[in-house]
Design an enzyme around this catalytic site. Sequence first.
Site, PDB file in Angstrom:
ATOM      1  N   SER A 387       4.487 -16.215 -26.625  1.00 39.35           N
ATOM      2  CA  SER A 387       3.384 -15.946 -27.542  1.00 39.35           C
ATOM      3  C   SER A 387       2.890 -14.513 -27.546  1.00 39.35           C
ATOM      4  O   SER A 387       2.134 -14.139 -28.444  1.00 39.35           O
ATOM      5  CB  SER A 387       2.206 -16.878 -27.215  1.00 39.35           C
ATOM      6  OG  SER A 387       1.725 -16.635 -25.907  1.00 39.35           O
ATOM      7  N   HIS A 415       4.849 -22.332 -30.601  1.00 39.24           N
ATOM      8  CA  HIS A 415       5.083 -21.266 -31.571  1.00 39.24           C
ATOM      9  C   HIS A 415       6.464 -21.343 -32.215  1.00 39.24           C
ATOM     10  O   HIS A 415       6.877 -20.397 -32.887  1.00 39.24           O
ATOM     11  CB  HIS A 415       4.896 -19.902 -30.904  1.00 39.24           C
ATOM     12  CG  HIS A 415       3.502 -19.663 -30.423  1.00 39.24           C
ATOM     13  ND1 HIS A 415       2.501 -19.178 -31.235  1.00 39.24           N
ATOM     14  CD2 HIS A 415       2.934 -19.857 -29.202  1.00 39.24           C
ATOM     15  CE1 HIS A 415       1.383 -19.082 -30.549  1.00 39.24           C
ATOM     16  NE2 HIS A 415       1.614 -19.490 -29.309  1.00 39.24           N
ATOM     17  N   LYS A 447      -1.363 -24.864 -34.723  1.00 37.13           N
ATOM     18  CA  LYS A 447      -0.760 -23.629 -35.236  1.00 37.13           C
ATOM     19  C   LYS A 447      -0.131 -23.919 -36.595  1.00 37.13           C
ATOM     20  O   LYS A 447      -0.826 -23.975 -37.596  1.00 37.13           O
ATOM     21  CB  LYS A 447       0.209 -23.071 -34.215  1.00 37.13           C
ATOM     22  CG  LYS A 447      -0.536 -22.716 -32.908  1.00 37.13           C
ATOM     23  CD  LYS A 447       0.351 -22.237 -31.824  1.00 37.13           C
ATOM     24  CE  LYS A 447      -0.463 -21.848 -30.592  1.00 37.13           C
ATOM     25  NZ  LYS A 447      -1.198 -22.993 -29.985  1.00 37.13           N
TER      26      LYS A 447
END
Length: 600
Positions: A387, A415, A447
């Site tokens: 990240s 992610h 996310k």
Amino acid sequence: MALVVDPFLIASAIDPAGGISIAAAARVNNDTILGQGHHVRTHSYSLLRHAPQTMALQARSVSITLVRLQIHDRGLLVAGNDRYPLNKKSEQAVLSPRLPDLTGTTNLLIHDAILDWLKRQPGNEVDSIDNDTSLFEMGVDSLGVAEITTEIEALTGRRLVPEEVFELETINELAAYVDSLQPYRKLSGTVEVVSATASHEEDTSGDPLEHYRRLNRRVTKLKEDNLYFFEPVISEHDDAWVVADGKRMLMLGSYEYLGLLGHSHLKQTCIAAVEKFGTGHHGVRLLAGTTTVHRELEARLADFMQAEDAIVYSSGYITNLATISTLVGPGDCVIGDQWNHASIIDGCRMSGAEFLEFKHNDVDSLADKLALSGNRRTLVVVDAVFSMDGDIIDLPGVIDLCRKHNALLMVDEAHSLGVLGATGRGVQEHFNLDAGDIDIKMGTLSKTLAGCGGFVAAKQEVVTYLRHHARGYIFSGALPSGQASVAIAALDVIEREPELVAKLRANQAHYLSGLKALGFDTAKSVTPIVPIMTRTTDIVLEMTRICRSEGLLVIPVCYPAVPMDAPRLRTCVSAIHSTEDIDFALDVLARAGKRTGLLA
């Protein structure tokens, strides 16, 4: 003062396979008597004389569980780095250890540890340091803080908090902090072990908040200098643009990789769920908190991630913390990449298993750590996409090693879901892996899926075990049905609009190539997470100020979130950005880079 060293216990405790050097072993096996101030040093251990009446054993690369050292004129038995008074008649450690008062030695222990670290740095010829000099001015970087913290823990038996150590500026402040901590070690799981320095209780006679004021000094100074850029307050959201701290800006730091945060299908689905189930929940999932929405979401996630089953938690952080600490425990081994997310690291530490870290994305280093796991239950945990740097784990290499060593593999896809793979199904699709190659697939709902929460997708027996043993699931309130419904709607969009993933990839390529053409260092990024390395904290803060003043919301990241010598702007592109948005961002960044001297 003389030391008598038992060679068998040292050799077996340091390395059962004989990791002590031959030269040193010969001296020890000859029952060498080490005189006052004498140093013995190998690659695995040191005997250090810190004061006329004090000696300590320091572990360099392994945990020492039992080493017998007798300091005859003080009557102490030292087990590992910890001390027990001897029963003079039996020469055995008493079960209720009491420690002689060694007040004042902490400063000297820390002074010598820091001086020793400084001397080991290339080109550093320092001979002395002052206890009131700033550690940063001495040249102690983030790696040094980590190494010195580990050394102090070994010498004192106290667990230090790296973030708090970072806020302490001098040796004297660090010593006072260490003396305020209580020892944490246990011997054989039952007998409490007293630390190698005297246990001092923090002086609470004054203002009880002074401790926190001291640790807040850096934050306070940034606020006073108008350089505190954290927690910008967003009052409006309009696709890729927001109003933050009263100013309209292009968002270049968001996790919403596919731009679903304001998607009409997600909003309508959420409203319908709130109308049906209300704004919250009836309790924890195992009691009265589960709704049909939760069951539908878990089935959809299992299908999307190509797993047998899935379990949803109320936050991504709790997902890692609860899952890791449930799957392994004392007596087991857990291994992770050194750049893993903090939630992974905290879960590994909380588990009680032996926690080993391998060099970032280095399968040879992972192989070395797996070799140390022996026949214990072992869990390897890695991020799919890191990240802070935007690079991708060498997952095929990690999988091969886990199979070879019969270790479970857990991959954090926070992610990578919606980002990697032709259809956004993550790192498994990216590498064209079989469905069963990853044992435990963790992800977040906050996310790409534009909601809140976390999940684990895995074999049915793993999910069942977590559902009935993971404390972060059992004792946390259920994810509200409205939020659970948002994740279902986001999966709908990803599955029926694959062009969003293609748009994200095109934006990522345009942005990354533009930064490189300007001369920016973007580290190892190959994903929408693009760091702009700035060399110093002063530059990253000034670049942030310039960018925000010109309408570009960027995020500064400094130590301890990243190494002290690697501050950066952490920027993220989204599928919702237009080409004009990205060109605007590049223009602002170019001006900021030139004004700060980062670009020529």
